[in-house]
Scaffold this motif. Sequence first.
Motif, PDB file in Angstrom:
ATOM      1  N   LYS A 136      11.993  -9.648  13.688  1.00 56.97           N
ATOM      2  CA  LYS A 136      11.024 -10.756  13.693  1.00 56.97           C
ATOM      3  C   LYS A 136      10.213 -10.837  12.404  1.00 56.97           C
ATOM      4  N   SER A 137      10.312  -9.815  11.560  1.00 56.76           N
ATOM      5  CA  SER A 137       9.435  -9.729  10.395  1.00 56.76           C
ATOM      6  C   SER A 137       9.664 -10.890   9.431  1.00 56.76           C
ATOM      7  N   LYS A 138       8.574 -11.306   8.792  1.00 56.45           N
ATOM      8  CA  LYS A 138       8.676 -12.357   7.768  1.00 56.45           C
ATOM      9  C   LYS A 138       9.286 -11.803   6.478  1.00 56.45           C
ATOM     10  N   HIS A 139       9.267 -10.473   6.343  1.00 59.24           N
ATOM     11  CA  HIS A 139       9.886  -9.836   5.179  1.00 59.24           C
ATOM     12  C   HIS A 139      11.382  -9.720   5.455  1.00 59.24           C
ATOM     13  N   LYS A 140      12.181 -10.532   4.820  1.00 59.11           N
ATOM     14  CA  LYS A 140      13.608 -10.589   5.117  1.00 59.11           C
ATOM     15  C   LYS A 140      14.313  -9.267   4.808  1.00 59.11           C
ATOM     16  N   PHE A 141      13.853  -8.557   3.777  1.00 57.05           N
ATOM     17  CA  PHE A 141      14.482  -7.276   3.459  1.00 57.05           C
ATOM     18  C   PHE A 141      14.276  -6.277   4.596  1.00 57.05           C
ATOM     19  N   LEU A 142      13.144  -6.389   5.302  1.00 50.73           N
ATOM     20  CA  LEU A 142      12.875  -5.490   6.422  1.00 50.73           C
ATOM     21  C   LEU A 142      13.750  -5.846   7.623  1.00 50.73           C
ATOM     22  N   ALA A 143      13.880  -7.147   7.907  1.00 51.92           N
ATOM     23  CA  ALA A 143      14.760  -7.586   8.987  1.00 51.92           C
ATOM     24  C   ALA A 143      16.204  -7.169   8.702  1.00 51.92           C
ATOM     25  N   LEU A 144      16.622  -7.286   7.449  1.00 50.37           N
ATOM     26  CA  LEU A 144      17.976  -6.864   7.069  1.00 50.37           C
ATOM     27  C   LEU A 144      18.159  -5.351   7.222  1.00 50.37           C
ATOM     28  N   SER A 145      17.118  -4.589   6.940  1.00 49.28           N
ATOM     29  CA  SER A 145      17.201  -3.130   7.107  1.00 49.28           C
ATOM     30  C   SER A 145      17.409  -2.766   8.569  1.00 49.28           C
ATOM     31  N   ALA A 146      16.714  -3.467   9.460  1.00 45.25           N
ATOM     32  CA  ALA A 146      16.887  -3.224  10.894  1.00 45.25           C
ATOM     33  C   ALA A 146      18.309  -3.576  11.332  1.00 45.25           C
ATOM     34  N   LEU A 147      18.800  -4.707  10.847  1.00 46.17           N
ATOM     35  CA  LEU A 147      20.161  -5.126  11.194  1.00 46.17           C
ATOM     36  C   LEU A 147      21.188  -4.142  10.630  1.00 46.17           C
ATOM     37  N   ARG A 148      20.931  -3.641   9.432  1.00 47.67           N
ATOM     38  CA  ARG A 148      21.853  -2.685   8.807  1.00 47.67           C
ATOM     39  C   ARG A 148      21.914  -1.393   9.621  1.00 47.67           C
ATOM     40  N   PHE A 149      20.786  -0.995  10.195  1.00 52.47           N
ATOM     41  CA  PHE A 149      20.754   0.194  11.053  1.00 52.47           C
ATOM     42  C   PHE A 149      21.674   0.001  12.260  1.00 52.47           C
ATOM     43  N   MET A 150      21.574  -1.163  12.896  1.00 56.10           N
ATOM     44  CA  MET A 150      22.448  -1.442  14.046  1.00 56.10           C
ATOM     45  C   MET A 150      23.912  -1.527  13.596  1.00 56.10           C
ATOM     46  N   ARG A 151      24.145  -2.112  12.441  1.00 55.80           N
ATOM     47  CA  ARG A 151      25.525  -2.262  11.945  1.00 55.80           C
ATOM     48  C   ARG A 151      26.167  -0.893  11.693  1.00 55.80           C
ATOM     49  N   LYS A 152      25.387   0.057  11.193  1.00 53.38           N
ATOM     50  CA  LYS A 152      25.907   1.411  10.992  1.00 53.38           C
ATOM     51  C   LYS A 152      26.317   2.039  12.319  1.00 53.38           C
ATOM     52  N   ILE A 153      25.508   1.808  13.344  1.00 53.68           N
ATOM     53  CA  ILE A 153      25.795   2.364  14.668  1.00 53.68           C
ATOM     54  C   ILE A 153      27.077   1.750  15.228  1.00 53.68           C
ATOM     55  N   ILE A 154      27.165   0.423  15.175  1.00 55.53           N
ATOM     56  CA  ILE A 154      28.355  -0.251  15.706  1.00 55.53           C
ATOM     57  C   ILE A 154      29.593   0.114  14.900  1.00 55.53           C
ATOM     58  N   GLY A 155      29.409   0.351  13.596  1.00 52.22           N
ATOM     59  CA  GLY A 155      30.541   0.703  12.740  1.00 52.22           C
ATOM     60  C   GLY A 155      31.227   1.996  13.136  1.00 52.22           C
ATOM     61  N   LEU A 156      30.535   2.866  13.866  1.00 51.31           N
ATOM     62  CA  LEU A 156      31.145   4.114  14.326  1.00 51.31           C
ATOM     63  C   LEU A 156      32.116   3.896  15.480  1.00 51.31           C
ATOM     64  N   LYS A 157      32.004   2.738  16.155  1.00 50.59           N
ATOM     65  CA  LYS A 157      32.881   2.402  17.294  1.00 50.59           C
ATOM     66  C   LYS A 157      32.838   3.512  18.352  1.00 50.59           C
ATOM     67  N   ASP A 158      31.651   3.990  18.606  1.00 47.78           N
ATOM     68  CA  ASP A 158      31.469   5.094  19.537  1.00 47.78           C
ATOM     69  C   ASP A 158      31.145   4.555  20.928  1.00 47.78           C
ATOM     70  N   ASP A 159      31.835   5.076  21.945  1.00 52.58           N
ATOM     71  CA  ASP A 159      31.690   4.568  23.305  1.00 52.58           C
ATOM     72  C   ASP A 159      30.267   4.764  23.830  1.00 52.58           C
ATOM     73  N   LEU A 160      29.667   5.923  23.534  1.00 48.64           N
ATOM     74  CA  LEU A 160      28.316   6.175  24.020  1.00 48.64           C
ATOM     75  C   LEU A 160      27.311   5.214  23.398  1.00 48.64           C
ATOM     76  N   TYR A 161      27.410   5.000  22.097  1.00 49.24           N
ATOM     77  CA  TYR A 161      26.538   4.024  21.436  1.00 49.24           C
ATOM     78  C   TYR A 161      26.740   2.621  22.031  1.00 49.24           C
ATOM     79  N   ASN A 162      28.001   2.234  22.245  1.00 49.47           N
ATOM     80  CA  ASN A 162      28.284   0.896  22.762  1.00 49.47           C
ATOM     81  C   ASN A 162      27.672   0.694  24.150  1.00 49.47           C
ATOM     82  N   ARG A 163      27.761   1.717  24.997  1.00 48.14           N
ATOM     83  CA  ARG A 163      27.151   1.615  26.320  1.00 48.14           C
ATOM     84  C   ARG A 163      25.631   1.553  26.222  1.00 48.14           C
TER      85      ARG A 163
END
Length: 606
Positions: A409-436
């Motif tokens: 929700k942040s108005k600082h786009k670099f901060l919003a992108l950092s949050a999204l990048r964190f989730m993208r790293k998690i999904i990139g592992l394709k780990d069943d526990l993370y996905n659940r």
Amino acid sequence: MGGIGNFTDLPTCELPRLAELAELVTSVRLSRSQSATLALALESKGFIPKLLELFQICEREKNTEALHLLFHTVRGIVYLDQAILFEVLFSDKCIQGVAGCLEYDPCLPQPAQHRESLAKTAKLHEVIPIQDPHLKKRISQAFRAQYILAIITPKPSDFEGGRLSTLKSFISSSKEKILCGLQKDEAFLPEVLAQLANEATPAEQRCQLMKIFNEFCAFSLSLRERRKEFLQTLLKLQILPILEKLMAMDDLQVRSAATDILSYLVQFSPAKVQDFVLQEARQSENHTHLITKVIEQMICTTDTQFGGKHQLMKILCALINTDKMMARISHLEVFEFLDIFYDRYIQLLTAPLLAATSEPYQEIDNYQKAKILASVLAMLSYCVQRHQYHMKMYVTKKDLLRPALVLMKSKHKFLALSALRFMRKIIGLKDDLYNRYITLGNLFEPVLNAVLYNKDKRNLLKSASMEMFEFIQRENIQLLIAHLVENFSDALESVKPTQAFQGLKTKQDPAKEEERKKVDSVPSALPVETRAKEPTVSPVREDLKFSAGEGKAAATSKPSCSDSSTTYRRLTTALEFPKRGLFEIFGFHDDEDDETPPKKRARRDP
């Protein structure tokens, strides 16, 4: 020019001929041979001291036009770039006059304060514990030359390659001779470090000494043939505990210089620094460790004058890089270090994130605080990739992705992108526990809200979000695809381009429908306090992914002494509530009666 070529007809050092002299030195410097000839004439006739005497007269009479001509003349003499003149220009007798002439740059609205700065530098040299007068003289000369070089060098866009090469070589050669002299002085380094560590040392003296020591270390480590010996000397003198103490001080300049020196040590001797951190972690559980000071400086310093955030991140990454550790220590010791890191230190790293996203969420107006949060998220993303097992346990236990995604929700786009990048790293592992964990927590919702908000825009946040959905489609992650199609397909019909979401629909596997229904029967948002009955579980070996060091260590390590009863398990069946917390929902429970043989049991974590 013919007369000048024979240096027989130099203009006399008089006020009426200043313009002629200024034109002479600025034109001759374009020719290397003529520069050398003119420099020899200026030196042999004692021209520079006479010129500086004239400067004093003009300054006393406030003759601005003459002072501007003197600026061009002295600057031109320096630009002759002849070593024969450096001994005169940077001598005790002439340096104040040279600096004074260079204060009257006609491009400046007010004269500069070069003489005052040089006087402070001279005072700074007094705190250096050196007894050799020749070495002291060389140090002063090198600092003066470097200062003059800094103030006369034009902007990089205007700079001509090779200009002032002799002056730069003179400075470099002087510094190398200084280093050789200091290395021969066995009392120098111990005395410097003793003064830095001594609490009774005046703050200003420590600050000035730290600046010199920082530059001394930087130059010493730049000399490849002397680097190893110098590093061994520093480590033998216990430099790391001293840096730890200096990084805790209030003086920003001292902390910044200490960070610079630590970064040099991490760059050239990362193993020694890692060993020190490991030793500290094993010896005590207090929070005065070097790794703690690095994290604190990274998350607590909001001063705009401190520009070392990326430097501190690199240091922290080097300290927790398990790949480097495995080259020297056993896998069990690597796993032990990670146990300690996730038990003691990571809470300090995540504290700003949890504080900033507590309910109700308030917009972060301070840019520096937003940068700190972005740094925290970058470090967490690094941990997701490097410490797959430990970080997975920590993220799911603490429900860490949820507060991170609040920053979408942040108005600082670099901060919003950092949050999204964190989730993208998690999904990139394709780990069943993370996905659940993501589907049960309905953690796509803040991302999809951001996509809907930006649906008619073209920006990096939307592009990064679409890339993440395309990755899920391309890798055919059925659990995430089913969750997205079931819960968000209608809302996303209006988002362009629509190919990513249409592709998700076509990828949905009907054979996974039954499993999806079981998982989605759990409420979409799971707070940490949610309770559940004991799930049916199977050993973690099948799906818990490890990083290189963790996997090998986990196979040979014994249960952690901090919590010998906790075993992490994989969720395989539908979940029902209401008796246990979110961590237990994913199969992390106490099971004293488990009959699984010890060699097959999952690695226990604090």
